[in-house]
Design a protein around this motif. Sequence first.
Motif, PDB file in Angstrom:
ATOM      1  N   GLU A  15       0.833  -1.203   0.000  1.00  0.00           N
ATOM      2  CA  GLU A  15       0.000   0.000   0.000  1.00  0.00           C
ATOM      3  C   GLU A  15       0.868   1.255   0.000  1.00  0.00           C
ATOM      4  O   GLU A  15       0.553   2.253  -0.650  1.00  0.00           O
ATOM      5  CB  GLU A  15      -0.939   0.028   1.215  1.00  0.00           C
ATOM      6  N   ARG A  16       1.980   1.186   0.723  1.00  0.00           N
ATOM      7  CA  ARG A  16       2.834   2.370   0.846  1.00  0.00           C
ATOM      8  C   ARG A  16       3.611   2.677  -0.416  1.00  0.00           C
ATOM      9  O   ARG A  16       4.084   3.806  -0.604  1.00  0.00           O
ATOM     10  CB  ARG A  16       3.816   2.190   2.014  1.00  0.00           C
ATOM     11  N   ARG A  19       1.652   5.183  -1.782  1.00  0.00           N
ATOM     12  CA  ARG A  19       1.231   6.190  -0.810  1.00  0.00           C
ATOM     13  C   ARG A  19       2.410   6.583   0.064  1.00  0.00           C
ATOM     14  O   ARG A  19       2.406   6.306   1.275  1.00  0.00           O
ATOM     15  CB  ARG A  19       0.090   5.640   0.051  1.00  0.00           C
ATOM     16  N   SER A 430      -7.775   0.214  -1.825  1.00  0.00           N
ATOM     17  CA  SER A 430      -6.972   1.140  -2.622  1.00  0.00           C
ATOM     18  C   SER A 430      -7.152   0.814  -4.106  1.00  0.00           C
ATOM     19  O   SER A 430      -7.641  -0.252  -4.458  1.00  0.00           O
ATOM     20  CB  SER A 430      -5.508   0.988  -2.219  1.00  0.00           C
TER      21      SER A 430
END
Length: 448
Positions: A15-16, A19, A430
């Motif tokens: 996810e990072r 993001r 996401s």
Amino acid sequence: MYAIVDCDNCYVSCERVFRPDLRTTPVVVLSNNDGCVVARSNEAKKLGIKAGMPYFKLREQFSESQVVAFSSNYELYADITQRVMSIVKSSAPTFYRYSIDEAFCDLSGMDYTDLKSWGEQLHEKVMRSTGMPVSIGIAPTKTLAKMASHYAKKYKGYKHCCVIDDEQKRHRALELYEIDEVWGVGRRVAPQLHQQGVHTAYDLSCRSRDWVKRHFALPLERTWCELNGIDCVPNEEYAPKKSICTSRSFAHNIKHFDEVRTLVSKFAARCSEKLRKQGSVAATVSIFLSTNHFREDLAQYDNSSKKLLLTPTNSTQAIVSAAIDCLRAVWREGYEYKRAGVIVYDISSADSIQTDLFDYDSEVYRKRSELDAVIDKINKINGAETVVLASEQLRSESESDRSANTAGTKKSEPIKTLTFKDAIRHDLRSPNYTTRWSDILSVGQTED
DNA sequence: TCTGGGGTCCTAGGACCC
DNA sequence: TCTGGGGTCCTAGGACCC
């Protein structure tokens, strides 16, 4: 020597990647239906958030502590980890993917003195190419390598790579390692070990092999060997699955047969796809069905059934049909169902099917294979569930009304489309940054 | 309101054989 | 009254993993 390459907090790190603003924020990823916490960033771990905690109990704490939660986005995680694995694969003599976020490498033949820098460079390469932080543990056995990777994560000084390559290091690593954390020691055996005075990995390694044999089963004896530097976890190559399962908890309780049938059909169809993908056929289809165990106020029911197929198959039609037969066998009216699943097993290669003397019809078999191949192709190009069997569709709720009414007086009801993804909740998902054109980020330009 | 999903291996005990 | 001994295979459930 073996290396294990392990993605740090895998789902959170995926996810990072897209993001970067969340690099220092506590982040968690939730299971299907936004049910439980399945992955946590280090910041989230520090807040005392444990894996497996139900999300609904944590919501308040999350808003107070500014924890960011994501629904799971397996399409994204599968793609990012695939990129990581292809880099690892190209960096080692032999490679074996152990799970979505880990791979073992057998380093025989590599320059022994260079292992530490090999690991550090691999970390750099993966990080630069994918944005995924990995930790690398290197040791003479896989269990010790796992332990080393734990130290690589825990202590910054190791620069993401820890090597256990002499007796002194092995002793030290074992002494500092709680027995409960050892690979292969689970929550059942750990308390028994404590009772016997074994609290660290070192304690276990110092007992005699006979002692371990006398008090515990074979798996722990293997762990004992591994801790003592005797390699005994096999190097598994790619092997077809021996059983394939597709199951889900439902977002809401379901009372009606047709709705459960629709979902069970989808699970069965997905199992058939997975079989075809690995070139296998299955001889047994089974299903299980249960109510919500957490709802003590509701009547509970739990059952399973199986059906042997006369000719092993991977045909969607055949497997869906068998699964629905199984469902009818276990179905009881009057319960609120929460979870169901389909399992296929007795798996063998599709190249050599043992046909049934009386049941096998080669023409039907040929037609079904061709149909499945076409459907798989369409769904691959146009997205999952573009073409499905009718039994995967939910007939409109007025089906029964219609048959009660005079035939032909009503327009036919539309068929309600229920996709696999409708059945589960994922409010916090996401975008599919790397696998869908519509989700690709644009950089350096604004809407207006 | 709300609690995941997908696997593997081992073992004890039952069913069956002669 | 009284009923052996030695094996194999299968299966369900337990334990573990991520």
